[in-house]
Design a protein around this motif. Structure first.
Motif, short mmCIF file in Angstrom:
data_model
loop_
_atom_site.label_atom_id
_atom_site.label_comp_id
_atom_site.label_asym_id
_atom_site.label_seq_id
_atom_site.Cartn_x
_atom_site.Cartn_y
_atom_site.Cartn_z
N GLU A 1 11.21 8.15 -6.96
CA GLU A 1 9.80 7.99 -7.36
C GLU A 1 8.84 8.48 -6.27
N PRO A 2 8.95 9.74 -5.82
CA PRO A 2 8.13 10.19 -4.69
C PRO A 2 6.65 10.33 -5.01
N THR A 3 6.28 10.39 -6.30
CA THR A 3 4.86 10.52 -6.66
C THR A 3 4.25 9.20 -7.12
N ASN A 4 5.00 8.12 -7.01
CA ASN A 4 4.53 6.83 -7.50
C ASN A 4 3.27 6.40 -6.74
N GLY A 5 2.19 6.11 -7.47
CA GLY A 5 0.96 5.63 -6.87
C GLY A 5 0.04 6.70 -6.34
N LEU A 6 0.43 7.97 -6.43
CA LEU A 6 -0.41 9.04 -5.90
C LEU A 6 -1.48 9.46 -6.89
N ASP A 7 -2.58 9.99 -6.37
CA ASP A 7 -3.62 10.55 -7.23
C ASP A 7 -3.16 11.94 -7.68
N PRO A 8 -3.87 12.58 -8.63
CA PRO A 8 -3.41 13.89 -9.14
C PRO A 8 -3.21 14.94 -8.06
N ALA A 9 -4.09 14.96 -7.05
CA ALA A 9 -3.93 15.94 -5.97
C ALA A 9 -2.65 15.67 -5.18
N GLY A 10 -2.37 14.39 -4.89
CA GLY A 10 -1.16 14.03 -4.17
C GLY A 10 0.09 14.36 -4.96
#
Length: 304
Positions: A158-167
């Motif tokens: 889950e490397p994108t968990n909690g990130l905003d669209p840019a992240g």
């Protein structure tokens, strides 16, 4: 490229009477970006922990680099980088200092720090205290840590968990470069189908601990159907004309809906409608998304 980097057979992990993972056959080939998909609680993290030797399977076989994880765990882990859940770091230290701590433990050349910071685009922020980093930057630093040992396999939970669209975009583009630029096979778990579709070459979908689908993205896309919608001036006459052409659809008001027609059939129908002085206001293709296909596979009751 056909070599299996990860292969499991009849893999189980049970806790008392509950099976967190069951009958799992996982196949990940060299050069894959493998999207490991499933609802929260489906067994993704449990599987990853077993692949890394952090927990023991109840039964079944795990082979990584064609080696048995039970017998050759340390040899395997020297060739694997991983980021499970959230990255750990010392907030008061900068990126270089954080990586130096890890570098001394795993005993790699000091030059490797600059290399991995460049890979994850953190060079210009390398001397900033990590506590001032955005969440996306912290995730990239976690991936840099996973890359420090120059792994052949990268496992990201889950490397994108909690990130905003840019992240999310930053991490996605970083992962896509791994096989192409660095020869690294990637296993990335997620519950975000749209993200995995944009970066993975193969996917496996797990539900209630069991694999329900495993295939290439290209193959799955070929299984998605589409619908052609036309808005016309005289729908009753138009639907009859379509039937004469062998296209059987449905009419709702001024809109005609047809199951998939190839480009030749669409062009022929429109040409005949115009020749008979019908006004064609709109032609649309509505393609079934991979998410629709996934939901059909795992069942409407599950939320992926």
């Amino acid at each position: 490229m056909s070599e299996n980097i990860i292969q499991t057979a009849n893999l189980w992990k049970t806790y008392k009477d509950r099976a967190a993972v069951r009958e799992l056959d996982l196949h990940i080939k060299k050069g894959d970006i493998y999207g490991f998909l499933g609802p929260n609680g489906a067994g993704k993290t449990t599987t990853i922990r077993m692949l890394l030797g952090l927990i023991k399977p109840t039964k079944g076989v795990i082979r990584v680099f064609d080696k048995d994880i039970r017998k050759e765990r340390m040899d395997i882990l020297r060739r694997v980088g991983s980021l499970v859940e959230y990255p750990s770091y010392y907030g008061h230290l900068n990126a270089v200092e954080n990586l130096e701590v890890l570098r001394r433990i795993i005993n790699v050349p000091k030059s490797r720090i600059d290399e991995v910071l460049s890979i994850v685009d953190l060079t210009k922020d390398a001397k900033r205290a990590v506590k001032g980093y955005s969440l996306g930057m912290k995730q990239r630093l976690g991936i840099a840590s996973a890359l420090l040992g120059d792994p052949e396999l990268l496992i990201l939970d889950e490397p994108t968990n909690g990130l905003d669209p840019a992240g999310i975009q930053e991490i996605r583009e970083l992962i896509k470069r791994m096989p192409l630029e660095h020869g690294i096979t990637v296993l990335v778990s997620s519950h975000l189908l749209s993200e995995v579709e944009q970066m993975a070459s193969r996917v496996g979908i797990i539900r209630e601990g069991k694999m329900v689908l495993q295939d290439t993205i290209a193959s799955l896309q070929s299984q998605t159907g589409s619908t052609i919608r036309l808005m016309v001036s005289a729908p009753e006459q138009a639907i009859k004309l379509a039937r004469e052409q062998g296209q059987f659809g449905q009419q709702q008001g001024a809109v005609l809906t047809f199951p998939y027609m190839d480009n030749t059939a669409v062009a022929l129908l429109i040409r005949r409608l115009i020749e008979q002085e019908h006004d064609v206001y709109r032609v649309e293709e509505q393609r079934q998304s991979l998410e629709d296909l996934f939901l059909r596979v795992i069942g409407e009751g599950a939320s992926v």
